[in-house]
Each structure stands twice: as C-alpha cells, then as structure tokens.
Design a protein around this motif. Sequence first.
Motif, PDB file in Angstrom:
ATOM      1  N   ARG A 180       0.827  -1.211   0.000  1.00 52.66           N
ATOM      2  CA  ARG A 180       0.000   0.000   0.000  1.00 52.66           C
ATOM      3  C   ARG A 180       0.863   1.262   0.000  1.00 52.66           C
ATOM      4  N   VAL A 181       1.910   1.258   0.800  1.00 52.10           N
ATOM      5  CA  VAL A 181       2.763   2.442   0.883  1.00 52.10           C
ATOM      6  C   VAL A 181       3.519   2.664  -0.424  1.00 52.10           C
ATOM      7  N   ARG A 182       3.997   1.585  -1.034  1.00 47.38           N
ATOM      8  CA  ARG A 182       4.676   1.752  -2.331  1.00 47.38           C
ATOM      9  C   ARG A 182       3.711   2.323  -3.367  1.00 47.38           C
ATOM     10  N   ALA A 183       2.468   1.815  -3.392  1.00 42.60           N
ATOM     11  CA  ALA A 183       1.465   2.343  -4.320  1.00 42.60           C
ATOM     12  C   ALA A 183       1.165   3.806  -4.018  1.00 42.60           C
ATOM     13  N   ALA A 184       1.153   4.172  -2.745  1.00 41.47           N
ATOM     14  CA  ALA A 184       0.912   5.565  -2.370  1.00 41.47           C
ATOM     15  C   ALA A 184       1.983   6.485  -2.945  1.00 41.47           C
ATOM     16  N   CYS A 185       3.227   6.009  -2.988  1.00 42.24           N
ATOM     17  CA  CYS A 185       4.303   6.817  -3.566  1.00 42.24           C
ATOM     18  C   CYS A 185       3.998   7.158  -5.022  1.00 42.24           C
TER      19      CYS A 185
END
Length: 277
Positions: free
Chosen positions: A226-231
């Motif tokens: 999720r955090v990578r996608a948020a980037c």
Amino acid sequence: MAESGGQQALGAGTFYGAVQSRHEQCDAIFTDLRHRSPRKLPAHSHELPFFALLMEGLYGERYGREDRQFRPFTLHFRPAGVPHQDEVGPPGVRFFEIELRPSWRARLADCSAALDVARDDCKGGELLWLAMKLYREVHGSHPADDLSVESLLAELMAAAARVPSDVKGPRPAWLRRTIDKLSVDYAERLTLHDLSREAGVHPVHLSRVFRKCVGEGIGEHVRRLRVRAACEHMRFPEVSIAEISVALGFADQSHFTRAFRRVAGITPMAFRSQLEL
C-alpha cells in the motif's frame, strides 16, 4: 565506452540517457538519469555493480532469459559485467542510480558476503526504502554527511546480500496464489479467514508459512504494498493525501500517515515535497 563480447560495456558513471547530476561520495557514484522519450536501448553491461531506483515512468528489461517490467518506486540491483537490454516506456523515465566502487566488494568479502546475483524489490521491501533514504540524503538541502551516506550504503548492501535468491525447496502452490492475490487486492479489506479459505489451509499454517517464505507477516507485506502504491499516487499533486488514504484502504489520513512513516521513515507530506529534484 568499450566493446565486450559484442556488447557495449559502460564505464563508471556512464549510462544511456541524459545525466541530470552526478555525485561521488564514499566510493559510490550517485547519478540522476532521465530518458525523455520511449526507446529501446542497445544491449550492454556495466563496469560497476549498481542499484537503480526508478522514480518515474515504466521500464522493461531483458536480463538473461527473463523479461522484467518495473513501475515507479521499484528497485533493482545488477552485478557488474552482466549483459542486459532495456526499453524505456512512454513518456520517459527518471532513475536514481547508485554505482559501487570495488572497495565495497572487498568489504562484503571481509564479512563472508557477496553481491553476485541480480536482486529486485518491486513490492516496497527493505531495499526500496534504504535506497529512498540514500536519495533523500544525497539530495538534501545540506551537503550529504559522509557517515550517513556510508552507513546507508552498508545497510543497503547488507540487506541485498542476505535476500535469498530463492527459498530452498518448492513453495506450495497455494502460497503463490496468496501472494498473487495480495499483489492485486492489497487496497481491499482483506481478512486472514478469507485468505486461508481461498488457499485451502488453516489460518495459522498460512501465517507461519507466509512469514517463513516471504520474510515478513501478511499484514506487514500488505502495508508495504500500500505504501509503495501511495508513492506512485503522490507524484500527482492534484491528488490529496486524504484521497490517497481512502483509495488504498486505510481507515483515514492519520492511519495512512502512521503506516507510511513506519515503512518509509518519513511522513507522506515530507515525501511528496522531496519528489522533485
């Protein structure tokens, strides 16, 4: 640039594309690289081993017998001297490259470690965030501190050296299906009960085997995805942090901020402010 076995051999600090900046420190070369249009690059190798952090765009690579695809905020490591061929997707790409001088190989050998095989981090793992910390250190408002840069380089190489190229013994088919499902549905509301039912195994067995084979728990894995996608979402200034939080399955912006800081070591707002060189 030299010829090696019919392949172009690129020397230290040399890449195809437009070099935006180059900086050498602590026996490493840091290069900001851009390709502004789609193109297929000639087959080539590199004199030095390197980590490549993709900041923008889509990138394809033919490496050995495999075709690999990379999205923004993914990382790959390639040893020196290994031929590969790359393709830049539209509308171009931006890379942060980290090349390692031979002294780092000697340091790894001193502790019985080596970086002789390719590594990829496409799911927001430890390698990606260590490379992002190096990016922030090198591009900070003040000159990068030698001790900080050197320690981050050491952490990055140690992490890459200990990542298993493969788990000994075959992974069960149900685990592969579970990992594939998480890679697609990470923004959905997932429960261990549902995952274990789809896998056809007991929830406790699923959790234990997942951690053993993947190296982290299911919840940690989903958080990183999720955090990578948020980037990726944060590259677009018109999309608010609150909108990103909802789109990726976080309870609210506060939940998202805590999760992002835990994984990336920085708040979403601070991360967004540092994306532009």
